[in-house]
Every structure is written in C-alpha cells, then in structure tokens.
Design an enzyme around this catalytic site. Structure first.
Site, short mmCIF file in Angstrom:
data_model
loop_
_atom_site.label_atom_id
_atom_site.label_comp_id
_atom_site.label_asym_id
_atom_site.label_seq_id
_atom_site.Cartn_x
_atom_site.Cartn_y
_atom_site.Cartn_z
N HIS A 189 -4.46 -0.76 5.93
CA HIS A 189 -3.98 0.06 7.06
C HIS A 189 -4.90 -0.04 8.28
CE1 HIS A 189 -6.83 2.73 5.17
NE2 HIS A 189 -6.00 3.19 4.27
N HIS A 215 0.87 -1.19 0.00
CA HIS A 215 0.00 0.00 0.00
C HIS A 215 0.90 1.23 0.00
CE1 HIS A 215 -3.77 2.22 1.50
NE2 HIS A 215 -2.84 3.14 1.29
N LYS A 243 -9.42 -0.41 -5.62
CA LYS A 243 -9.42 0.27 -4.32
C LYS A 243 -10.78 0.91 -4.05
CE LYS A 243 -7.98 2.16 -0.55
NZ LYS A 243 -6.71 2.56 0.03
N ASP A 256 1.50 2.62 3.49
CA ASP A 256 0.67 3.82 3.34
C ASP A 256 1.54 5.07 3.40
OD1 ASP A 256 -1.62 5.27 2.84
OD2 ASP A 256 -2.41 5.13 4.88
N HIS A 289 1.55 5.41 -1.64
CA HIS A 289 1.17 6.60 -2.42
C HIS A 289 2.43 7.17 -3.06
CE1 HIS A 289 -2.92 6.83 -0.73
NE2 HIS A 289 -2.35 6.28 0.32
N HIS A 346 -10.43 1.12 2.00
CA HIS A 346 -10.19 2.14 3.02
C HIS A 346 -11.36 1.99 3.97
CE1 HIS A 346 -8.61 5.99 4.67
NE2 HIS A 346 -9.81 5.91 5.23
O1 DOR Z 1 -3.20 9.37 5.83
C1 DOR Z 1 -3.59 9.09 4.70
N1 DOR Z 1 -3.06 9.70 3.61
N2 DOR Z 1 -4.56 8.21 4.55
C2 DOR Z 1 -5.13 7.97 3.36
O2 DOR Z 1 -6.03 7.17 3.30
C3 DOR Z 1 -4.72 8.73 2.17
C4 DOR Z 1 -3.36 9.22 2.31
C5 DOR Z 1 -3.01 10.27 1.26
O3 DOR Z 1 -3.28 10.03 0.08
O4 DOR Z 1 -2.44 11.30 1.62
ZN ZN Z 2 -3.30 5.11 1.68
#
Ligand code: DOR
Ligand code: ZN
Length: 344
Positions: free
Chosen positions: A175, A14, A100, A248, A16, A137
């Site tokens: 998460h 997971h 997702k 995450d 970003h 999520h």
């Molecule tokens: O803390 C987070 N940041 N949780 C999420 O679900 C998204 C992520 C983000 O994209 O910044």
């Molecule tokens: Zn995330």
C-alpha cells in the site's frame, strides 16, 4: 468507445478479512470478483505460526458462500520470536505465500510486530533462501517523525538497510502512498514490487481533512498530498510489472470509525473494480487495467494467472452505502463517487 471490458479474473494482493461474523459478512464481496487474495494476519491474537495459518485458512473456507471459487493465500505475522523453521514449513505447506512485517505500533493490531530488526535477521535469511516474499507495512513509528513522512523515512532507515543486508530477500512494499516509494521501486529492479490500493488512487489528504474531518477516508498509511496521488496513478497505470493491486480493504464498523479515536481502514471490496475502471479510464489507460489487477501480481508471486475472466460493462454500478454485519454497519468506500463501470 469501448463499452465492455473483459479481464482475466483479478486477485487482491493485500486484503483484511477479519474473523467470525465480520469475516462472514465481508468475504462474499471479495469472493464475488476476485479469485485469490493475500490475507493479512493482523487478527487478535495474530496469525503467527503455520498452525495459526492453517486454522485461519479453514475458518475462511468454512465462511465462503456455496459454490464460490476463492483461494485465500495465507501470510504469517512476523514477530521477534518467529522461528525460521516454522516459516520454511509454512512455505512448504503451499498454504503460506508471504510473511508480513508490521513495525510494532504502526497500525491496527500491530503491537506484536517488530521493534528490533536484528532479531528477525535469521528469518529474513531463511526467506531469502527459500524465495518467500516479505510484505512490509512501510512506516516508522517514531513519535518524532511526522505521520506524513513515515513512509519515506521507513524506506531510508529500515527498508533499504534490510535489502542491503539481505539482497536475495523478495520484498513487496505494501500500500505505497508516496512518490518516494514509486521512485524507490524505479531505482531497484530486482526482488522488489509494490501494491497500490484503490483508495490511494482516489483520495489525497485534503479529502480527509479539508471542510471537516472525514473518518471514512482515514487509513494507514494515511493519504498524502496530491503530487503523491498522481505519482501512484502514473505507476499503477504504467503497465510496469512491479506495481499491482492490493486493495487493503479493511472493514471497521461505523461505530469503530466514527469516534474520538477512530479506526484506520477503508472498506473497498464491493466497489474496487468499478473504481479502478474509472481511474484507468480517466488516465487513458484502460488497456493496462488487466496487468494491474490480474497479471503483475501472479508474476511476482510465481503463481499462474487465472484462466477465467470477469466482464465489466459501461453502466453505473449499484451497491448500498453500507453492509450489515452482526457488529453493526460497515460503510463502503466513497459510496457517492460517480462511477460508470459495473461488474456483470
Ligand atoms: O488502514 C489500515 N487498516 N491500514 C492498516 O495497515 C491496517 C488496516 C486494518 O487492519 O484495519
Ligand atoms: Zn492492510
């Protein structure tokens, strides 16, 4: 006492990576340690179709440092208009490894997510038929549900009904932050797994709120009370194949985090493995670290484990407090945490 740890190369289930300049700034930190990662689709606009995922995949590959061997495992962002045929084509392409689910409004860039779960039932049916996992999520967004209860309420009101309606659907609870989620996994042994982040093994809600608000610890789902953190540590270090690492890691600039309405996300890509070695050693479970970082995830996703390895040595890691991006500095998670394992 062990001073060297050799693990099959880890994967991050997971992650970003963002896009553009931010992508170029953060990707090398993941590619340095991880072989593969499940790439979150919450861009603006989101990665909804196979064609969006192909284009985003190409941008990630183009942003990789020379010589890096890293495979992005793409995901599609589920909307109420998602076409089951496109999902099937995405799976068949070999590029897309999950869909997702963001409940609309749950977190960063989730406005195009799902409000009416009946509308996406045909997509879930198709995913169940072809074996494509759903990553959730897991938070409800109802204004009348306390933010600290949103994961537990999601399990009861949304997740469990979806799984009863689609028993063959393979689900990753992303998460997880509560003992409720750990208990749900323990009570359901087929077609379900959970990712656990690095930061949720380290912080509880006091870290965010006691003695002054700490925006760099704010993420979603928000960290809960200590008993929940301890349940997550027990699950992660247990060796149970249903729990695996999803960092995450979610970079936001300091300007984005340090404002009246700050962004949610902890940027853990650079120090995740040092922190995990610390946590597993504190729990007397270093021998389970490889299962969590490198074995359990591929087993759930039906992928081979990585053949190459990484080595950590007992030495304080050195990394900066923040990384520079063209948008401004991004602070690394908990840069003052005393750590004793370094990736060599
Ligand atoms: O803390 C987070 N940041 N949780 C999420 O679900 C998204 C992520 C983000 O994209 O910044
Ligand atoms: Zn995330």
């Amino acid at each position: 006492m062990t001073d060297t740890l050799t693990l099959r190369r880890p994967d991050d289930w997971h992650l970003h990576l963002r896009d553009g300049d931010m992508l170029r700034a953060v990707l090398p930190h993941t590619a340095a340690h991880f072989a593969r990662a499940i790439i979150m689709p919450n861009l603006v606009p989101p990665v909804v179709t196979l064609s969006d995922a192909q284009a985003y995949h190409a941008r990630i590959i183009a942003a990789l440092p020379e010589g890096a061997a890293f495979t992005p495992l793409m995901t599609l962002y589920l909307t109420e208009d998602t076409d089951p045929d496109d999902v099937e084509a995405a799976h068949a392409s070999g590029l897309v490894h999950a869909v997702k689910l963001y409940p609309a409004g749950a977190t960063t860039n989730s406005a195009s997510g799902v409000t009416n779960f009946e509308k996406v039932a045909p997509v879930f049916d198709r995913m169940a038929a072809i074996g494509l996992p759903l990553c959730t999520h897991g938070e409800v967004t109802d204004a009348d549900v306390d933010i600290f209860d949103r994961e537990a309420v999601f399990i009861d009101r949304v997740l469990d009904p979806i799984r009863r309606q689609h028993p063959d659907l393979r689900v990753v609870m992303e998460h997880i932050t509560t003992s409720n989620a750990v208990d749900y996994i323990h009570a359901n042994d087929t077609n379900i797994a959970a990712t656990i982040t690095t930061h949720h093994l380290v912080i509880n809600r006091n870290h965010i709120l006691a003695g002054g608000v700490k925006p760099h610890y704010y993420c979603l789902p928000v960290a809960k009370r200590e008993s929940h953190r301890l349940a997550l540590r027990a699950a992660a270090t247990s060796g149970d194949t249903r729990f695996f690492l999803g960092t995450d890691s979610a970079p936001h600039t300091d300007a984005g985090k340090l404002q009246a309405c700050g962004c949610a996300g902890c940027f853990t890509a650079p120090n995740t493995l040092s922190i995990l070695a610390e946590v597993f050693e504190q729990e007397g479970a270093l021998e389970q670290l490889e299962a969590f970082t490198s074995r359990n995830g591929p087993a759930f996703y039906g992928l081979p484990v990585n053949e190459d390895t990484i080595t950590l040595t007992r030495q304080a890691p050195s990394y900066p407090r923040n990384i520079d991006t063209l948008d401004g500095p991004v602070t690394i998670f908990d840069p003052d945490m005393p750590l004793h394992w370094r990736v060599t």
